[in-house]
Scaffold this motif. Sequence first.
Motif, mmCIF file in Angstrom:
data_model
loop_
_atom_site.group_PDB
_atom_site.id
_atom_site.type_symbol
_atom_site.label_atom_id
_atom_site.label_comp_id
_atom_site.label_asym_id
_atom_site.label_seq_id
_atom_site.Cartn_x
_atom_site.Cartn_y
_atom_site.Cartn_z
ATOM 1 N N THR A 129 0.817 -1.214 0.000
ATOM 2 C CA THR A 129 0.000 0.000 0.000
ATOM 3 C C THR A 129 0.850 1.264 0.000
ATOM 4 N N ALA A 130 1.906 1.295 0.800
ATOM 5 C CA ALA A 130 2.721 2.501 0.943
ATOM 6 C C ALA A 130 3.512 2.830 -0.318
ATOM 7 N N TYR A 156 -5.978 2.247 -8.623
ATOM 8 C CA TYR A 156 -5.111 2.472 -7.459
ATOM 9 C C TYR A 156 -5.691 1.740 -6.258
ATOM 10 N N ASP A 157 -7.004 1.832 -6.079
ATOM 11 C CA ASP A 157 -7.760 0.992 -5.141
ATOM 12 C C ASP A 157 -8.620 0.060 -5.969
ATOM 13 N N LEU A 158 -8.720 -1.191 -5.588
ATOM 14 C CA LEU A 158 -9.606 -2.109 -6.282
ATOM 15 C C LEU A 158 -11.058 -1.657 -6.124
ATOM 16 N N PRO A 159 -11.875 -1.839 -7.155
ATOM 17 C CA PRO A 159 -13.296 -1.499 -7.031
ATOM 18 C C PRO A 159 -14.007 -2.445 -6.084
ATOM 19 N N ARG A 160 -15.108 -1.980 -5.512
ATOM 20 C CA ARG A 160 -15.861 -2.824 -4.585
ATOM 21 C C ARG A 160 -16.626 -3.916 -5.305
ATOM 22 N N SER A 161 -17.036 -3.678 -6.542
ATOM 23 C CA SER A 161 -17.891 -4.643 -7.232
ATOM 24 C C SER A 161 -17.357 -4.979 -8.607
ATOM 25 N N VAL A 162 -17.816 -6.104 -9.125
ATOM 26 C CA VAL A 162 -17.482 -6.528 -10.475
ATOM 27 C C VAL A 162 -17.971 -5.501 -11.491
ATOM 28 N N THR A 163 -19.178 -4.995 -11.285
ATOM 29 C CA THR A 163 -19.733 -4.003 -12.198
ATOM 30 C C THR A 163 -18.859 -2.766 -12.250
ATOM 31 N N PHE A 214 9.749 -2.303 -6.603
ATOM 32 C CA PHE A 214 8.470 -2.084 -5.910
ATOM 33 C C PHE A 214 7.886 -3.416 -5.425
ATOM 34 N N GLU A 215 8.737 -4.417 -5.268
ATOM 35 C CA GLU A 215 8.257 -5.723 -4.831
ATOM 36 C C GLU A 215 7.672 -5.627 -3.425
ATOM 37 N N PRO A 216 6.571 -6.348 -3.175
ATOM 38 C CA PRO A 216 5.974 -6.328 -1.838
ATOM 39 C C PRO A 216 6.795 -7.127 -0.844
ATOM 40 N N ALA A 217 6.663 -6.761 0.406
ATOM 41 C CA ALA A 217 7.304 -7.541 1.463
ATOM 42 C C ALA A 217 6.613 -8.895 1.567
ATOM 43 N N PRO A 218 7.335 -9.946 1.897
ATOM 44 C CA PRO A 218 6.725 -11.281 2.015
ATOM 45 C C PRO A 218 5.676 -11.318 3.130
ATOM 46 N N VAL A 219 4.620 -12.107 2.901
ATOM 47 C CA VAL A 219 3.528 -12.235 3.871
ATOM 48 C C VAL A 219 3.439 -13.691 4.290
#
Length: 420
Positions: A229-230, A320-327, A376-381
């Motif tokens: 996110t950051a 940038y943010d995923l949408p809430r719905s498929v539509t 820009f690789e994410p940190a491992p989870v």
Amino acid sequence: MPFSSLGLIPPLLQAVSDLSYATPTAIQSAAIPAILSGADLLGLAQTGSGKTAAFALPLLQRLQGKMGARPRVVQALVLVPTRELAVQVGDALKRYAQHLPQQPRIATVFGGVSINPQMMALRGGTDIVVATPGRLLDLIDHNALSIGRAAMLVLDEADRLLDLGFADEINRILSLLPPQRQNLFFSATFPAAVETLANGILSQPVRLEVEGTPEVAPDIAQSAIMVDTAKRTPLLRHLLQEHDWKRVLVFVATKYAAELVADKLRRNGIQAEPFHGELSQGKRTQVLMDLKASRLQVMVATDVAARGIDIAGLPAVINYDLPRSVTDYTHRIGRTGRAGQSGTAISFYSADTEAHLRLIENRLKLKLVREQIPGFEPAPVPQSEAAAALAEAQANGGIKGKRKSKKDKLREAAAQQAKS
């Protein structure tokens, strides 16, 4: 198949030629003859398929001979969900009508601006009204217009009208219309609420489905980039520089995020502006004009921009943010790859939102190309956390429309109270 084979009169064919429309799209080829015949129509068509011309051209032709009388009365009503779509449809009608022997008077009305100038503009009557539901009812309540003699009703983006909570307003508007009229109903998706509304309005409609057909399927390269996110804003700046996009539409979840991301981009020398529902109509119009004219490189928008906005040649859309719905996903990416052009749609996701992205993919039956950008690789989870996030998303549906909204819960509570 040329436009001349669809039964349109010469003045409309001249307007089509002026606009350099080569051949009709699938929805236009099917809808225009059906509407000219007087039939009700249910059109299921994705964004960018040319449906505005599909209903506007035959609407203008059918109203020839009914316009010009004094005083003018509303002959056709076009209901749309957003201000931007109202302006777009109103402008399109005026362009198509420019060569008609009987020039229609077209009024475009929407909220978010003072009602007084719109009331003044309606003096003397009007032939066609393009309106958002709330402002239309405000004008009717002020006795500024009447729709009791409208011969045609168009519901454009019907699913979005219901998403925005206009069901009550639509029902009231329907009660004010004459029972005998031609109804044209367009929607990109067809959930149960839209089906119920269509069944209550349409009479033996011609049903057209063009979504997903090869002729209209947009050429959009879709991918997803995993990023913490950051790091999203630095990644966004990197993509802007790497691809040298002149204009980009970036979707975020909230008004606050739109303001924040736009500010961060400006502080790094990128011409960016927010776009959301709390801006004045004048500001929203200016931002759109600047983006279309390439005076602005990035518009950071909430889902108020997901429909009804046509930006010719927009090369890329970033979630940038995923949408809430498929539509919402479908309509967001539909801002690019329009009118036969290619486009790019990139979605950012993180370990926390990967489960949500998978649900979107599953319901759309697609598999996005997954990427990680060097630097820009994410940190491992931990695997246990990822599995827990997926299980939680699957348990509650994960996407708007699979669980009750706050408004639905309030309505159920009110109904239960009334019964008791």
